[in-house]
Scaffold this motif. Structure first.
Motif, PDB file in Angstrom:
ATOM      1  N   THR A 115       4.135  59.046  26.502  1.00  0.00           N
ATOM      2  CA  THR A 115       4.673  57.805  26.550  1.00  0.00           C
ATOM      3  C   THR A 115       5.814  58.193  24.813  1.00  0.00           C
ATOM      4  OG1 THR A 115       3.491  56.902  25.133  1.00  0.00           O
ATOM      5  CG2 THR A 115       3.245  56.372  27.358  1.00  0.00           C
ATOM      6  N   LEU A 166       3.017  50.993  43.751  1.00  0.00           N
ATOM      7  CA  LEU A 166       3.765  50.643  42.797  1.00  0.00           C
ATOM      8  C   LEU A 166       5.634  51.402  42.557  1.00  0.00           C
ATOM      9  CD1 LEU A 166       0.887  49.536  39.722  1.00  0.00           C
ATOM     10  CD2 LEU A 166       2.890  48.333  41.318  1.00  0.00           C
ATOM     11  N   ASP A 212       5.915  59.049  38.570  1.00  0.00           N
ATOM     12  CA  ASP A 212       5.035  59.887  37.844  1.00  0.00           C
ATOM     13  C   ASP A 212       3.836  59.551  37.195  1.00  0.00           C
ATOM     14  OD1 ASP A 212       7.689  61.844  36.492  1.00  0.00           O
ATOM     15  OD2 ASP A 212       8.478  60.414  37.113  1.00  0.00           O
ATOM     16  N   LEU A 213       3.357  60.537  35.968  1.00  0.00           N
ATOM     17  CA  LEU A 213       2.636  60.431  35.591  1.00  0.00           C
ATOM     18  C   LEU A 213       2.776  60.069  33.725  1.00  0.00           C
ATOM     19  CD1 LEU A 213       0.003  63.749  36.494  1.00  0.00           C
ATOM     20  CD2 LEU A 213       0.448  61.442  37.699  1.00  0.00           C
ATOM     21  N   ALA A 214       1.278  58.675  33.133  1.00  0.00           N
ATOM     22  CA  ALA A 214       1.458  58.165  31.763  1.00  0.00           C
ATOM     23  C   ALA A 214       0.763  58.858  31.211  1.00  0.00           C
ATOM     24  CB  ALA A 214       0.911  56.866  32.913  1.00  0.00           C
ATOM     25  N   ILE A 215       1.009  60.203  31.127  1.00  0.00           N
ATOM     26  CA  ILE A 215       0.652  60.510  29.540  1.00  0.00           C
ATOM     27  C   ILE A 215       1.714  60.918  28.854  1.00  0.00           C
ATOM     28  CG2 ILE A 215      -0.053  63.419  28.742  1.00  0.00           C
ATOM     29  CD1 ILE A 215      -0.577  63.882  32.302  1.00  0.00           C
ATOM     30  N   LYS A 250      -6.020  56.268  43.265  1.00  0.00           N
ATOM     31  CA  LYS A 250      -5.330  56.253  42.388  1.00  0.00           C
ATOM     32  C   LYS A 250      -3.388  56.515  43.393  1.00  0.00           C
ATOM     33  CE  LYS A 250      -7.417  59.096  39.064  1.00  0.00           C
ATOM     34  NZ  LYS A 250      -7.730  60.419  38.278  1.00  0.00           N
ATOM     35  N   VAL A 292      -1.971  53.406  44.608  1.00  0.00           N
ATOM     36  CA  VAL A 292      -1.590  52.403  43.142  1.00  0.00           C
ATOM     37  C   VAL A 292      -0.752  52.990  43.014  1.00  0.00           C
ATOM     38  CG1 VAL A 292      -1.479  52.222  40.462  1.00  0.00           C
ATOM     39  CG2 VAL A 292      -3.865  51.890  42.551  1.00  0.00           C
ATOM     40  N   ARG A 329       8.241  61.162  29.332  1.00  0.00           N
ATOM     41  CA  ARG A 329       6.797  60.037  30.156  1.00  0.00           C
ATOM     42  C   ARG A 329       7.792  59.634  31.846  1.00  0.00           C
ATOM     43  NH1 ARG A 329       4.850  57.358  33.357  1.00  0.00           N
ATOM     44  NH2 ARG A 329       4.006  55.044  32.973  1.00  0.00           N
ATOM     45  N   SER A 362      -6.293  55.638  34.395  1.00  0.00           N
ATOM     46  CA  SER A 362      -5.469  55.946  33.619  1.00  0.00           C
ATOM     47  C   SER A 362      -3.932  57.071  32.997  1.00  0.00           C
ATOM     48  CB  SER A 362      -5.910  55.951  32.292  1.00  0.00           C
ATOM     49  OG  SER A 362      -6.809  55.499  31.582  1.00  0.00           O
ATOM     50  N   ILE A 363      -4.616  57.940  33.756  1.00  0.00           N
ATOM     51  CA  ILE A 363      -3.347  58.604  33.497  1.00  0.00           C
ATOM     52  C   ILE A 363      -1.829  58.490  34.590  1.00  0.00           C
ATOM     53  CG2 ILE A 363      -4.393  59.939  36.307  1.00  0.00           C
ATOM     54  CD1 ILE A 363      -3.733  62.545  34.617  1.00  0.00           C
ATOM     55  N   LEU A 364      -2.100  56.995  36.098  1.00  0.00           N
ATOM     56  CA  LEU A 364      -1.016  56.554  36.451  1.00  0.00           C
ATOM     57  C   LEU A 364      -0.394  55.424  35.428  1.00  0.00           C
ATOM     58  CD1 LEU A 364      -1.708  56.770  40.122  1.00  0.00           C
ATOM     59  CD2 LEU A 364       0.725  57.563  38.964  1.00  0.00           C
ATOM     60  N   THR A 365      -1.367  54.887  34.952  1.00  0.00           N
ATOM     61  CA  THR A 365      -1.236  53.370  34.391  1.00  0.00           C
ATOM     62  C   THR A 365      -1.513  53.048  33.096  1.00  0.00           C
ATOM     63  OG1 THR A 365      -3.601  53.034  34.894  1.00  0.00           O
ATOM     64  CG2 THR A 365      -2.150  52.622  36.651  1.00  0.00           C
ATOM     65  N   ASN A 366      -2.332  53.965  32.295  1.00  0.00           N
ATOM     66  CA  ASN A 366      -2.136  53.589  31.432  1.00  0.00           C
ATOM     67  C   ASN A 366      -1.206  53.095  30.490  1.00  0.00           C
ATOM     68  OD1 ASN A 366      -4.444  53.864  28.824  1.00  0.00           O
ATOM     69  ND2 ASN A 366      -2.519  55.439  27.422  1.00  0.00           N
ATOM     70  N   ASP A 367      -0.181  53.242  30.198  1.00  0.00           N
ATOM     71  CA  ASP A 367       0.746  51.943  29.506  1.00  0.00           C
ATOM     72  C   ASP A 367       2.269  51.596  30.377  1.00  0.00           C
ATOM     73  OD1 ASP A 367       2.752  54.503  31.271  1.00  0.00           O
ATOM     74  OD2 ASP A 367       4.063  54.379  29.705  1.00  0.00           O
ATOM     75  N   LEU A 368       1.248  51.311  31.704  1.00  0.00           N
ATOM     76  CA  LEU A 368       2.263  49.635  32.732  1.00  0.00           C
ATOM     77  C   LEU A 368       1.551  48.626  32.059  1.00  0.00           C
ATOM     78  CD1 LEU A 368       1.857  51.602  36.547  1.00  0.00           C
ATOM     79  CD2 LEU A 368       3.192  51.524  34.591  1.00  0.00           C
ATOM     80  N   LEU A 394       5.341  55.172  41.825  1.00  0.00           N
ATOM     81  CA  LEU A 394       5.153  55.728  40.645  1.00  0.00           C
ATOM     82  C   LEU A 394       5.882  56.887  40.872  1.00  0.00           C
ATOM     83  CD1 LEU A 394       1.705  54.046  38.797  1.00  0.00           C
ATOM     84  CD2 LEU A 394       4.166  53.193  39.151  1.00  0.00           C
TER      85      LEU A 394
END
Lengths: 105, 386
Positions: free
Chosen positions: A58, A49, A53-56, A42, A45, A64, B175-181, A51
């Motif tokens: 939205t 990329l 922040d976490l995608a929790i 992770k 990743v 976000r 998913s916690i990083l990339t779910n909506d990417l 990144l």
């Protein structure tokens, strides 16, 4: 055979402690395994990329990307911000029943 | 030792006589512990995971602020920042949000620089390396029923439909990083969003020495007063605060559980029933010392609270680490349409368990023993007469 109450209690407590220890040991084992595989993957990743922040959450920019939120702007929203106007506490929640949910896999 | 066991036996018999009342106390007390422990374990697990993953975040992100809000940054700023001592690569970042009318959910678009085909362990397929290619997160793939080898149609800034080939899909475990990417090449994303030439969303700055990041941030701010540098340590601090049990809705749940426990303990502390007083009087009349009576009450409190504590703790451990916090997840989810499935990396220390035990077991036992003290030191006849 009738077992005395204090023996039954001590036995029950010992079983409960054993279950707690087993769950904790299992959890720590899983964490140690993930730390060398999953977490590193992770992190790769996030690094590739860029990144932040976490995608929790939205639903809004400030949920976000909480770390990129501009807390300094006037009239800006941010997590746990104070409501700007009393109206915010009075206006009801929008009707979200029309929102389509993602398709099941 | 034998004497203590006999008193414990007597205490358990006394509890058994009022078994339905005591069972109700164990259920309520155990539930309260389970809620408190679930929140502590979950917030610690999420904070630990965020901290470990976001170490991979850029050392420094430089945003531009215009008219009091975040604005696109001139790419020229990168040249001057690159000239600062201790600074390595400075890359423009292109990213943004997209409301998908088909699923009525928000996606996050991220651009990556052109380079050789790049594979990631958590990516099925590869990252985009040619025009009109993209990689999608698991949530996007599910919402739009797409995946590797399929297409993804999006609406560009000028209202035209654009078709992308999906060449990669992030695995569910990320998913916690990339779910909506949705990941594109920078050039595709610039075109899709219509970002003016020579502008980027922000700049990602590499700083060789971690100890110099704040110094570089201060220099950037001095050279370009219209910027806002965000260091990685600030990002980590943000998540430390976001996943604190002291913040937001979790505090509300935590406070409610704590209040329920206080009511329970208060009920015990404010007095003992007439039946219990009579029982203490009889024991005193039969020759039990005050010390024996207090030990009896201690064992009663300890038996109830130890059983409740352990049962509550087991329930919390199972709930968080085996069931993925299925009961608390809706509280955290909020209004998100795309929400990642939680797979917690367990984070548990003996210290947490001791703190939880100390905050709950000790007050309950104390509130059981304290009111008995008064009855135990009073003359038995007076106690039995009420």
């Amino acid at each position: 055979m009738i077992i005395s109450k204090h023996r039954a209690f001590l036995l029950l407590t010992a079983v409960e402690v054993a279950v707690v220890i087993a769950l904790v040991v299992r959890a720590r084992g899983v964490a140690a395994d993930l730390a060398v595989t999953d977490i590193l993957a992770k992190r790769a990743v996030a690094a590739r990329l860029g990144l932040t922040d976490l995608a929790i959450w939205t639903e809004a920019r400030y949920t976000r990307h909480p770390s990129q939120t501009d807390l300094f702007s006037p009239f800006q929203d941010f997590p746990s911000s104070l409501e700007h106007f009393p109206a915010g506490s009075v206006v009801g929640v929008p009707d979200l029943t029309g929102f389509r949910q993602p398709a099941e896999p | 030792m034998r004497r203590h066991l006999k008193i414990l036996e007597f205490a358990l018999s006394a509890l058994w006589r009022r078994r339905f009342k005591n069972l109700a106390i164990v259920v309520v007390y155990g539930f309260t512990i389970a809620v408190l422990a679930s929140i502590l374990l979950m917030t610690d697990a999420m904070r630990g995971e965020a901290e470990q993953i976001l170490i991979g975040a850029p050392d420094l992100v430089v945003q531009r602020v215009a008219a009091g809000r975040h604005d696109l940054i001139p790419v020229d700023y990168a040249e001057e920042i690159r000239g600062l001592p201790g600074v390595g690569e400075v890359s423009p970042r292109y990213w943004g949000y997209y409301f998908d009318a088909f699923t009525e959910s928000n996606f996050t678009f991220v651009g990556i620089d052109d380079g050789p085909p790049y594979e990631l362990e958590l990516l099925e397929g590869r990252l985009p390396s040619a025009p009109s290619e993209c990689a999608v997160g698991e949530g996007v793939a599910r919402a739009r029923s797409t995946g590797v080898g399929h297409e993804l149609t999006l609406i560009s800034h000028d209202g035209l439909g654009v078709i992308f080939d999906v060449v990669g899909e992030f695995q569910a475990s990320s998913s916690i990083l990339t779910n909506d990417l949705v990941v594109f090449r920078n050039a595709d994303l610039v075109e899709l969003f219509g970002i003016p030439e020579g502008r980027a969303v922000d700049l990602s700055v590499e700083v060789f020495n971690d100890g110099e990041v704040s110094t570089v941030a201060a220099k950037v701010k001095r050279i370009f007063p219209d910027t806002r540098p965000i260091t990685r340590s600030e990002i980590l601090r943000t998540y430390d605060a976001v996943f604190s049990w002291r913040s937001g809705m979790l505090l509300t749940v935590f406070a409610a559980a704590l209040a329920a426990f206080c009511i329970l303990a208060w009920d015990k502390a404010t007095g003992i029933s007439a039946e219990e007083r009579r029982e203490i009087g009889v024991l005193k009349a039969l020759g039990w010392s005050t010390r024996d009576v207090l030990e009896l009450k201690f064992w009663e409190g300890a038996a109830i609270s130890l059983t409740s504590f352990l049962l509550g703790l087991i329930a919390a451990l199972v709930h968080i680490f085996l069931l993925g916090a299925s009961l608390l997840a809706p509280v955290i989810q909020g209004w998100s349409v795309l929400f990642p499935e939680f797979r917690f990396t367990p984070s548990i220390t003996v210290y947490q368990l001791f703190v939880l035990g100390f905050l709950t077991v000790v007050p309950y036992v104390a509130s059981t023993v304290a009111p008995s003290w008064k009855a135990a030191v009073t003359d038995p006849e007076e106690v039995m007469r009420g």
